[in-house]
Scaffold this active site. Structure first.
Site, PDB file in Angstrom:
ATOM      1  N   GLU A  50      -9.870  25.045   0.919  1.00  0.00           N
ATOM      2  CA  GLU A  50     -10.697  24.085   0.638  1.00  0.00           C
ATOM      3  C   GLU A  50     -11.545  23.613   1.855  1.00  0.00           C
ATOM      4  O   GLU A  50     -10.933  23.148   2.895  1.00  0.00           O
ATOM      5  CB  GLU A  50     -10.024  22.532   0.040  1.00  0.00           C
ATOM      6  CG  GLU A  50     -11.251  21.437  -0.153  1.00  0.00           C
ATOM      7  CD  GLU A  50     -10.731  20.087  -0.402  1.00  0.00           C
ATOM      8  OE1 GLU A  50      -9.426  19.795  -0.340  1.00  0.00           O
ATOM      9  OE2 GLU A  50     -11.570  19.359  -0.960  1.00  0.00           O
ATOM     10  N   ASP A  75     -11.397  21.268   8.141  1.00  0.00           N
ATOM     11  CA  ASP A  75     -12.286  20.443   8.445  1.00  0.00           C
ATOM     12  C   ASP A  75     -12.309  20.110  10.075  1.00  0.00           C
ATOM     13  O   ASP A  75     -11.328  20.700  10.777  1.00  0.00           O
ATOM     14  CB  ASP A  75     -11.958  19.099   7.679  1.00  0.00           C
ATOM     15  CG  ASP A  75     -13.296  18.180   7.839  1.00  0.00           C
ATOM     16  OD1 ASP A  75     -13.715  17.866   6.500  1.00  0.00           O
ATOM     17  OD2 ASP A  75     -13.791  17.669   8.729  1.00  0.00           O
ATOM     18  N   ASP A 124     -21.651  19.074   3.466  1.00  0.00           N
ATOM     19  CA  ASP A 124     -22.948  18.567   4.001  1.00  0.00           C
ATOM     20  C   ASP A 124     -24.177  19.173   3.340  1.00  0.00           C
ATOM     21  O   ASP A 124     -24.096  20.471   3.529  1.00  0.00           O
ATOM     22  CB  ASP A 124     -22.827  18.395   5.541  1.00  0.00           C
ATOM     23  CG  ASP A 124     -21.758  17.280   5.934  1.00  0.00           C
ATOM     24  OD1 ASP A 124     -21.498  16.653   5.287  1.00  0.00           O
ATOM     25  OD2 ASP A 124     -21.266  17.589   7.113  1.00  0.00           O
ATOM     26  N   ASP A 160     -22.901  16.275  -5.096  1.00  0.00           N
ATOM     27  CA  ASP A 160     -23.826  15.332  -5.820  1.00  0.00           C
ATOM     28  C   ASP A 160     -25.363  15.749  -5.340  1.00  0.00           C
ATOM     29  O   ASP A 160     -26.271  15.082  -5.895  1.00  0.00           O
ATOM     30  CB  ASP A 160     -23.572  14.125  -5.141  1.00  0.00           C
ATOM     31  CG  ASP A 160     -23.877  14.017  -3.444  1.00  0.00           C
ATOM     32  OD1 ASP A 160     -23.414  14.912  -2.811  1.00  0.00           O
ATOM     33  OD2 ASP A 160     -24.720  13.160  -3.343  1.00  0.00           O
TER      34      ASP A 160
HETATM   35  C1  LIG Z   1     -19.486  14.806   2.835  1.00  0.00           C
HETATM   36  S1  LIG Z   1     -18.038  14.956   3.724  1.00  0.00           S
HETATM   37  C2  LIG Z   1     -16.864  15.567   2.232  1.00  0.00           C
HETATM   38  C3  LIG Z   1     -15.514  15.504   2.510  1.00  0.00           C
HETATM   39  C4  LIG Z   1     -14.419  15.606   1.355  1.00  0.00           C
HETATM   40  N1  LIG Z   1     -14.501  17.011   0.985  1.00  0.00           N
HETATM   41  C5  LIG Z   1     -14.970  14.602   0.286  1.00  0.00           C
HETATM   42  O1  LIG Z   1     -15.431  15.011  -0.728  1.00  0.00           O
HETATM   43  O2  LIG Z   1     -14.647  13.430   0.197  1.00  0.00           O
HETATM   44  C6  LIG Z   1     -18.278  16.711   4.499  1.00  0.00           C
HETATM   45  C7  LIG Z   1     -16.923  17.046   5.481  1.00  0.00           C
HETATM   46  O3  LIG Z   1     -17.283  18.441   5.812  1.00  0.00           O
HETATM   47  C8  LIG Z   1     -16.793  18.441   7.079  1.00  0.00           C
HETATM   48  N2  LIG Z   1     -17.644  19.363   7.771  1.00  0.00           N
HETATM   49  C9  LIG Z   1     -19.201  19.516   7.743  1.00  0.00           C
HETATM   50  N3  LIG Z   1     -19.519  20.633   8.427  1.00  0.00           N
HETATM   51  C10 LIG Z   1     -18.244  21.392   8.551  1.00  0.00           C
HETATM   52  C11 LIG Z   1     -17.940  22.578   9.510  1.00  0.00           C
HETATM   53  N4  LIG Z   1     -19.103  23.438   9.721  1.00  0.00           N
HETATM   54  N5  LIG Z   1     -16.989  23.071   9.469  1.00  0.00           N
HETATM   55  C12 LIG Z   1     -15.653  22.216   9.109  1.00  0.00           C
HETATM   56  N6  LIG Z   1     -15.970  21.151   8.405  1.00  0.00           N
HETATM   57  C13 LIG Z   1     -17.295  20.602   8.313  1.00  0.00           C
HETATM   58  C14 LIG Z   1     -17.270  16.966   7.735  1.00  0.00           C
HETATM   59  O4  LIG Z   1     -16.532  16.746   8.720  1.00  0.00           O
HETATM   60  C15 LIG Z   1     -16.763  16.188   6.334  1.00  0.00           C
HETATM   61  O5  LIG Z   1     -15.448  15.968   6.571  1.00  0.00           O
END
Ligand SMILES: C[S@@+](CC[C@H](N)C(=O)[O-])C[C@H]1O[C@@H](n2cnc3c(N)ncnc32)[C@H](O)[C@@H]1O
Length: 225
Positions: A50, A75, A124, A160
Site C-alpha cells: 500500500e 509512507d 496526493d 476522491d
Molecule cells: C492524502 S494522504 C493519504 C493517506 C492514507 N492512504 C489515507 O487514505 O488516509 C497521502 C499520503 O501519501 C504520503 N506520500 C505522499 N507522497 C509520497 C511519496 N512520494 N512517497 C511516500 N509517501 C508519500 C503522505 O505522507 C501521506 O501520508
C-alpha cells in the site's frame, strides 16, 4: 516539536514492524530487496504494497483478513506510520510491516517479481502540471511498478480527486494497460464492483471525504507487460 510527536518518533524506532532505512536517498539496494518474504516475514507468501498508506487502515484490514499474504505499508511520514504499526503490534499481526521511504525509491527496495499487488489509497493528487510526474499513477511510477510486479498483478487506485482519476484512466488507455474495472462513485454507483473489501475498508482520509459527501472513485488495472 509537540511532546506527543517526539514520543512517537522515539517509540517508532523500537518497533520491530517498522523499517526506516537510514539512507534517505539510497544509491545502492536495500539488503532485503528480492528477499522480503523469507528475510523479513519468515515465509514464502506473496507481498502486497500500500503506497502512501498514512495510518495504514487499508494495510491493517487486508492483513487481518488475508493471513496467507504479506502486506507492506509505505509512507514517508513516520508519525502516520506509528499509528498503523502500533495497532499491528497490539493485534499481533505478523504479516504486516511498514516501510518509511519515498515511493520514488521503491526499486532500491523490491526486486523483479517480488510484489503481487499495489494499492494506492488517496495519494496526493499533485494538481500542478509540473508535478504531474510525481503522481503515483504517472507513467514514470508505472514503470517503477512494472519492474517489481509479478505479471498479471493488479494495481488499485482509490481517490476522491476527479482530475487524478481521469488522468489515471487516460494513462491506462494511452499505454494499453488493461483496465479491469472502474467507477466514478464507488458507494452510490459501484454495484458492478466486486473487489473484496473495497467498500468495506475506509481510510482516514476517505472518511473525511465521505463526511463531505464527495464521491469516491475507484479503478483497477493490469500493466500491459
Ligand atoms: C492524502 S494522504 C493519504 C493517506 C492514507 N492512504 C489515507 O487514505 O488516509 C497521502 C499520503 O501519501 C504520503 N506520500 C505522499 N507522497 C509520497 C511519496 N512520494 N512517497 C511516500 N509517501 C508519500 C503522505 O505522507 C501521506 O501520508
Amino acid at each position: 516539536m509537540a511532546k506527543n510527536k517526539l514520543k512517537r518518533f522515539r517509540e517508532i524506532n523500537s518497533f520491530p514492524n517498522v523499517i526506516q532505512p537510514q539512507d534517505k536517498y539510497p544509491v545502492s539496494d536495500y539488503f532485503l530487496k528480492g528477499n522480503w518474504s523469507a528475510g523479513h516475514f519468515g515465509n514464502s507468501f506473496p507481498i502486497i504494497l500500500e503506497l502512501g498508506c498514512g495510518k495504514g487502515e487499508y494495510a491493517l484490514e487486508l492483513a487481518r483478513t488475508s493471513p496467507e499474504k504479506n502486506f507492506i505499508g509505505i509512507d514517508i511520514k513516520g508519525e502516520r506510520l506509528w499509528k498503523g504499526a502500533k495497532t499491528a503490534l497490539e493485534e499481533g499481526l505478523t504479516n504486516l510491516a511498514f516501510l518509511r521511504i519515498q515511493a520514488e525509491r521503491i526499486n532500491h527496495f523490491f526486486g523483479p517479481d517480488e510484489v503481487s499487488g499495489i494499492w494506492l489509497t488517496f495519494p496526493d493528487p499533485q494538481p500542478r502540471k509540473p508535478r504531474r510526474k510525481k503522481r503515483l499513477t504517472s507513467p514514470a511510477f508505472l514503470d517503477r511498478y512494472q519492474r517489481i510486479l509479478v505479471k498479471g498483478s493488479p494495481i488499485h487506485l482509490k481517490t476522491d480527486n476527479k482530475d487524478l482519476f481521469e488522468y489515471t484512466l487516460e494513462v491506462v488507455r494511452e499505454n494499453n494497460h488493461k483496465l479491469l474495472t472502474y467507477t466514478d462513485d464507488l458507494y452510490n454507483k459501484g454495484t458492478n464492483i466486486n473487489e473484496p473489501l473495497v467498500k468495506e475498508i475506509q481510510t482516514y482520509y476517505e472518511k473525511i471525504y465521505l463526511s463531505q459527501n464527495l464521491p469516491i472513485h475507484y479503478l483497477k488495472f493490469l500493466l500491459n507487460t
